[in-house]
Motif scaffolding. Structure first.
Motif, PDB file in Angstrom:
ATOM      1  N   ARG A   1      60.172  16.179 -33.858  1.00 27.26           N
ATOM      2  CA  ARG A   1      60.482  14.869 -33.303  1.00 27.26           C
ATOM      3  C   ARG A   1      59.340  13.910 -33.574  1.00 27.26           C
ATOM      4  O   ARG A   1      58.168  14.299 -33.586  1.00 27.26           O
ATOM      5  CB  ARG A   1      60.722  14.964 -31.790  1.00 27.26           C
ATOM      6  CG  ARG A   1      61.978  15.709 -31.386  1.00 27.26           C
ATOM      7  CD  ARG A   1      62.067  15.817 -29.865  1.00 27.26           C
ATOM      8  NE  ARG A   1      63.341  16.358 -29.422  1.00 27.26           N
ATOM      9  CZ  ARG A   1      63.580  17.669 -29.294  1.00 27.26           C
ATOM     10  NH1 ARG A   1      62.634  18.545 -29.590  1.00 27.26           N
ATOM     11  NH2 ARG A   1      64.763  18.094 -28.877  1.00 27.26           N
TER      12      ARG A   1
ATOM     13  N   LEU B   1      57.820  10.381 -31.867  1.00 29.82           N
ATOM     14  CA  LEU B   1      57.869   9.703 -30.567  1.00 29.82           C
ATOM     15  C   LEU B   1      56.972   8.471 -30.593  1.00 29.82           C
ATOM     16  O   LEU B   1      55.953   8.442 -31.289  1.00 29.82           O
ATOM     17  CB  LEU B   1      57.390  10.651 -29.455  1.00 29.82           C
ATOM     18  CG  LEU B   1      57.925  12.085 -29.469  1.00 29.82           C
ATOM     19  CD1 LEU B   1      57.125  12.953 -28.514  1.00 29.82           C
ATOM     20  CD2 LEU B   1      59.387  12.101 -29.092  1.00 29.82           C
TER      21      LEU B   1
ATOM     22  N   GLN C   1      62.641   8.192 -29.622  1.00 30.64           N
ATOM     23  CA  GLN C   1      62.574   9.512 -30.228  1.00 30.64           C
ATOM     24  C   GLN C   1      63.478   9.581 -31.451  1.00 30.64           C
ATOM     25  O   GLN C   1      64.538   8.964 -31.482  1.00 30.64           O
ATOM     26  CB  GLN C   1      63.018  10.601 -29.243  1.00 30.64           C
ATOM     27  CG  GLN C   1      62.130  10.775 -28.038  1.00 30.64           C
ATOM     28  CD  GLN C   1      62.476  12.027 -27.271  1.00 30.64           C
ATOM     29  OE1 GLN C   1      62.913  13.014 -27.835  1.00 30.64           O
ATOM     30  NE2 GLN C   1      62.284  11.980 -25.962  1.00 30.64           N
TER      31      GLN C   1
END
Length: 846
Positions: free
Chosen positions: A749, A751, A757
Motif C-alpha cells: 500500500r 499512504l 490509500q
C-alpha cells in the motif's frame, strides 16, 4: 556381414566436397542437420581444410546420390537429415553410441568439434533452431577449448537452450576438467533461465556463476545486453557446487553404497525409509531397478561376493532381516531373519569370512550369503552394535567370536558444536544414535522419529567420517552440507564444503566413474542422492547470515556499503567492485539493523543495533566509539535515523519491549519514548511533515501503523493495517510525502498523511521493501519469500520488472544507480535497467 561395407565403398567413391558434407552429417548432434538455414554448410566449411564454400545446391546433389544412406527426420519443427544407420555414423565418429541414457555422451574429445563450435558461434542474426539446441553438443565433444569459445561469447550462450547446455556440460566435463564460470552459471540456473527470454538471461546467469563458480564479478560487466532488465555488478555468496541430482526416492535416503556393474562401470545402491532399494548407474539420473521386499527402513547396504565372483547386494532393514539380492536381475536370492526388533544396523562383507552384521541386540552375526543361514553370534555387547570392523582389524579369522567392534574413538567437535566419533568406515548412516522407538527420547533427551534423533524437525547426526580417497575425506552432517577434509589444502582451510542438500545428510561414499574421475555420492533425508566433484568443494564462508545493510560515507565523501551479519561482522565495501575496505569482527553480536547519520561538523557515523539489544556507534574509519542503549531493553528489531530542524541527529530504536526510543546518538541521551506497540515493532520509517518537522512511522507486529511526532511524543494519525513487515517513504514531484507499507498477506500500500490509500496487488509475503530514484521518477522494489525481486511504478500501481533471483532477500538498499541486497546466502549488488517508457509520470492513475 558388415552392414557398413557398402557405405564405406560409397564414401571412397565420393569427391572431396561431397565427402566433407557427408562427414558433417556424421558429426551432427541431435536428430540430424537441416538443409535450409545454413547450418549444414557451415559445419562442412569448418571441417574442410581447403577452405571451400558450400551451398544448398551442393547438399541437394549429395542427397540425390546418397539416397539409400541418408534418412529424413523431424526436429524442432523442421525436416532434418541424418545417416540412416549407426554403423554409418561410426564411419565418421567411432565413439558414437546409439544407446545414450539421459542424453549423456562421454565419448571423449574430438577436436573436429572445436572449429564447428567456433563456426556456429559466428552466425549473424537470429540463431537457427539447430544451434539453439545442439551447439552445446558440439562444444561437449570439442572439450575444454570449445566450452571456452562458447563462454567467450555470452551473447550467444544466453540464446541457447539452457537445459541442453547444462546436460551436455555436465556429461562432458563433470569430474574431468573445470568449466568456465559462464557455463557453470547456466548449469546452476538452467530451469529458471529456461523461463526467461534470451535477452533477459544475463543477470540470472551472472548471479548463478557467482553462486556456483565463485566469480564475484562477471567478466562481461562492461558489455551488458541492451535489452536486459538487470545485470549483476558483484556478489559474495555461499557457494553451491554444480552436481548431478538423482531423484526417485519418496522418503529420506537412509543408506548408500557403490558396487561394480557387469559392464565395468560403478553403480550405486540406495535405500530409504519405506524399505525400497534403488539401483543407479551415474551419470544417468533415474534408477534402472528397484529392490522391494523389506517392511521397514533400510539401515545398511553393502556389496558381497556370490558364486563365481558374482557381485550381490546385502541389505539390512528395520524389519529384522538381512536380504541378499542379485542386482543384475533385481531379484532376492536369500533372506536371513533373526536380527531383533530393529534389525541389523551395519553390514560389511569380509573375504573368506562372509557377511558381518551388527545389531541393536548387541550381537554380531556372520552369514554366508550363498548358503542357508548359519548364525555365528558374539554376545559381548550389551547395547546396539553401530560399526563393524574392517578386515585389517580382525586378529583371528578362525574364531568368529573374536571379531572386534571398532572403537568409537574420542568425541570431536564440529564447527556447529555437534559431536562426532573420530573413526568409522560406513557410508550407511551408522553414525546415528542407537534406534529408539518413535515418540521416545534418545539418551540426550532429543526426540526420535523412526529411530533417528530429530532437532527442530530435522534428523541430527553425529557426523561420522565415512569415506576417503585420493581427493579428500567425505563427512556427512546434520547441517545439510558434505564436508571434504583435503590434506593438500589443509593449511588454508580446516575443511571444504559441498552444499546443496536441504535436509540431514545421512550417507556418503566415493567412487570412480568410467573416465577415472573420483566422485562423491551423498544421500539425504531430503530424498535425493547427489553426485559431486570434490575438486569443486570450497572453504566455508566467514560472512555469517548477512541480515542488514546501509549506505555509508567515508571521510572522503565516497558512498560505500555497510553490512552486518549474524557472527557480529561489520564490513564496509566498495559498492562498485565489492572490495572489502573495513572489517570488524570483534563485536560478537548478531547485527539486526544499521543506519548512517551525520553531525553538524560534517562527520559521518554508523549506528548498528543487535539481537542482544545493544546499539553501537562507529566513526568513518570503522572504529567503535560508544554504546547508546542498555542491552536490557531487549533485541533491536528496527532502527532509523532522522535530523531535527536544527540539524542535530536523532536515532529511533525499536526493541522487544514494544517501545520506540529516540536517542541523541552523540550525547547518548534519551530524548523521547513512544510506547504501546503490541507484540513489538516490525519496521520504522521517517516521514517528513509539510511544515518541515520529521515524523516517525511505526509498524506494530500485531497491527496498526502509527505516525508519531517525536518532538511531542504524540500520535498524529493511525492506519489500521495488520502484518506490516516493511516500510519506506518516497516523494511525489510536488514534494508530497508518501509511505509504502508491505504486509504478510502480500499487499503493498501507498499512504499519505491525509489518509489516502492505494493498493498494489502483490503475490506472496513481502519481506523487504525500499524506494529508489531514477531520472524519470521514484520506483519501489520489493522482495518476496520465493526469491523474486519486483520493481513497481507507484504512479500506475503496476510492476514493471520481475527478477527471479532464487535467493531469500532480507534487505534492499539503494546505492547510486544500483540496489544492494542482503541474504542468508551473502551480498549482491545489481543494476536495474528500467526503460524510460516504464516510468510513468506522477498523477496518472491517482
Amino acid at each position: 556381414m558388415d552392414p557398413s561395407g557398402g557405405f564405406a565403398q560409397f564414401v571412397r567413391g565420393l569427391g572431396g566436397e561431397d565427402r566433407v558434407l557427408l562427414e558433417a552429417l556424421g558429426l551432427a548432434r541431435g536428430r540430424g542437420l537441416p538443409k535450409g538455414d545454413g547450418v549444414w554448410t557451415a559445419i562442412a566449411e569448418a571441417l574442410d581444410p581447403s577452405g571451400s564454400s558450400f551451398t544448398e545446391r551442393d547438399i541437394d546433389a549429395l542427397l540425390e546420390r546418397a539416397t539409400e544412406y541418408v534418412a529424413e527426420d523431424f526436429e524442432h519443427h523442421q525436416t532434418v537429415y541424418r545417416l540412416a544407420l549407426p554403423e554409418f555414423v561410426r564411419s565418421f565418429d567411432a565413439s558414437f553410441d546409439d544407446s545414450l541414457n539421459d542424453g549423456f555422451d562421454d565419448g571423449g574429445i574430438d577436436e573436429r568439434h572445436t572449429p564447428i563450435t567456433e563456426r556456429l558461434i559466428g552466425f549473424d542474426g537470429e540463431l537457427p533452431p539447430y544451434s539453439v539446441f545442439n551447439l552445446a553438443g558440439h562444444a561437449a565433444r570439442g572439450g575444454a577449448a570449445a566450452w571456452q569459445l562458447l563462454a567467450d561469447h555470452p551473447q550467444i550462450l544466453d540464446r541457447l537452450d539452457p537445459g541442453s547446455v547444462a546436460s551436455q556440460a555436465m556429461a562432458s566435463a563433470f569430474g574431468v576438467f573445470p568449466l568456465p564460470a559462464e557455463i557453470v552459471g547456466v548449469i546452476g540456473a538452467a530451469e529458471p533461465l529456461h523461463d526467461l527470454p534470451p535477452h533477459d538471461r544475463i543477470g540470472l546467469r551472472q548471479l548463478s556463476a557467482a553462486r556456483h563458480a565463485n566469480t564475484p564479478i562477471p567478466r562481461e560487466l562492461d558489455q551488458p545486453s541492451d535489452h536486459a532488465t538487470w545485470t549483476l555488478r558483484w556478489a559474495l555468496l555461499y557457494q553451491r557446487q554444480p552436481h548431478l541430482l538423482l531423484a526417485g526416492h519418496t522418503g529420506g535416503v537412509t543408506a548408500l553404497t557403490t558396487f561394480p556393474a557387469p559392464d565395468g562401470r560403478t553403480s550405486l545402491a540406495s535405500g530409504d525409509g519405506s524399505g525400497t532399494v534403488r539401483l543407479w548407474t551415474p551419470p544417468a539420473t533415474t534408477p534402472h531397478a528397484e529392490l522391494t521386499g523389506h517392511q521397514g527402513a533400510i539401515h545398511a547396504i553393502t556389496p558381497c561376493e556370490g558364486d563365481e565372483t558374482q557381485t550381490l547386494l546385502a541389505t539390512a532393514a528395520r524389519d529384522g532381516t538381512v536380504r541378499i539380492w542379485d542386482p543384475t536381475t533385481a531379484t532376492e536370492v536369500a533372506n536371513f531373519p533373526g536380527h531383533g526388533g530393529y534389525g541389523a544396523f551395519t553390514l560389511t562383507s569380509i573375504p573368506e569370512i562372509g557377511l558381518v552384521a551388527g545389531s541393536k541386540d548387541g550381537k554380531i552375526r556372520i552369514w554366508n550369503p550363498t548358503t542357508s543361514p548359519v548364525d555365528h553370534s558374539t554376545t559381548d555387547h550389551q547395547d546396539s552394535v553401530q560399526e563393524a570392523a574392517s578386515p585389517a582389524s580382525i586378529p583371528d579369522i578362525s574364531n568368529p567370536a573374536a571379531v572386534p567392534i571398532a572403537d568409537r574413538g574420542i568425541p570431536a567437535q564440529h564447527r556447529d558444536g555437534r559431536r562426532h566419533p573420530d573413526r568409522g568406515a560406513s557410508a550407511q548412516g551408522a553414525e546415528r544414535e542407537s534406534p529408539v522407538p518413535d515418540g521416545e527420547h534418545a539418551p540426550d533427551g532429543v526426540p526420535v522419529s523412526d529411530g533417528v534423533p530429530v532437532s527442530d524437525g530435522v534428523p541430527v547426526s553425529d557426523g561420522d567420517r565415512v569415506s576417503d580417497g585420493d581427493r579428500g575425506t567425505s563427512v556427512p552432517g546434520a547441517d545439510r552440507r558434505v564436508r571434504v577434509r583435503d590434506i593438500a589444502r589443509r593449511a588454508s582451510a580446516a575443511y571444504l564444503e559441498l552444499t546443496g542438500h536441504t535436509n540431514f545428510v545421512s550417507a556418503v561414499t566415493a567412487f570412480q566413474d568410467s573416465r577415472g574421475a573420483t566422485l562423491i555420492a551423498s544421500g539425504s533425508y531430503d530424498g535425493s542422492i547427489r553426485i559431486w566433484d570434490p575438486a569443486t568443494a570450497t572453504p566455508p564462508s566467514a560472512l555469517g547470515v548477512v541480515s542488514t545493510a546501509s549506505t555509508y560515507q567515508d571521510a572522503d565523501g565516497r558512498e560505500l556499503l555497510a553490512t552486518g551479519d549474524s557472527y557480529g561482522g561489520i564490513r564496509i565495501w566498495d559498492p562498485i567492485d565489492g572490495t572489502l575496505l573495513i572489517e570488524s569482527t570483534d563485536v560478537n553480536r548478531h547485527i539486526t539493523a544499521m543506519d548512517e547519520f551525520s553531525t553538524s561538523d560534517g562527520r559521518r557515523w554508523l549506528a548498528t543495533g543487535d539481537k542482544q539489544g545493544g546499539v553501537l556507534i562507529w566513526d568513518a574509519d570503522g572504529n567503535y566509539v560508544q554504546s547508546v542503549l542498555d542491552p536490557q531493553v531487549g533485541g533491536v528489531t528496527a532502527m532509523t535515523v532522522f535530523q531535527c530542524p536544527d540539524g542535530t541527529p536523532r536515532l529511533a530504536i525499536a526493541g522487544r519491549d514494544e517501545t520506540v526510543r529516540v536517542w541523541d546518538p552523540i550525547a547518548a541521551t534519551l530524548q523521547a519514548e513512544l510506547p504501546g506497540h503490541s507484540d513489538g515493532v516490525s519496521a520504522l520509517a521517517v516521514l517528513p511533515d509539510p511544515d518541515g518537522q520529521p515524523l516517525l512511522a511505526v509498524a506494530a507486529t500485531a497491527g496498526n501503523i502509527r505516525i508519531w511526532d517525536p518532538a511531542t511524543s504524540t500520535v498524529r494519525t493511525t492506519f489500521p493495517l495488520e502484518g506490516v513487515l516493511a516500510l519506506c517513504t518516497f516523494p511525489e514531484p510536488d514534494g508530497t510525502p508518501f509511505l509504502a507499507a508491505a504486509s504478510t498477506d502480500g499487499t503493498l500500500r501507498t499512504l499519505t498523511l491525509s489518509g489516502e490509500q492505494q493498493l498494489l496487488t502483490h503475490p506472496g509475503t513481502i519481506f523487504a521493501l525500499t524506494s529508489f530514484s531514477t531520472p524519470d521518477g521514484h520506483l519501489l522494489a520489493t522482495a518476496t519469500g520465493d526469491g523474486t525481486l519486483q520493481i513497481w511504478n507507484p504512479a500506475t500501481s503496476t510492476p514493471i520488472a520481475e527478477l527471479p533471483l532464487g535467493l531469500f532477500i532480507a534487505s534492499i538498499t539503494p546505492i547510486g544507480n544500483a540496489l544492494a541486497l542482503t541474504s542468508p546466502d551473502g551480498i549482491l549488488v545489481i543494476h536495474p535497467r528500467i526503460p524510460t517508457w516504464a516510468v510513468s509520470s506522477w498523477g496518472r492513475g491517482r
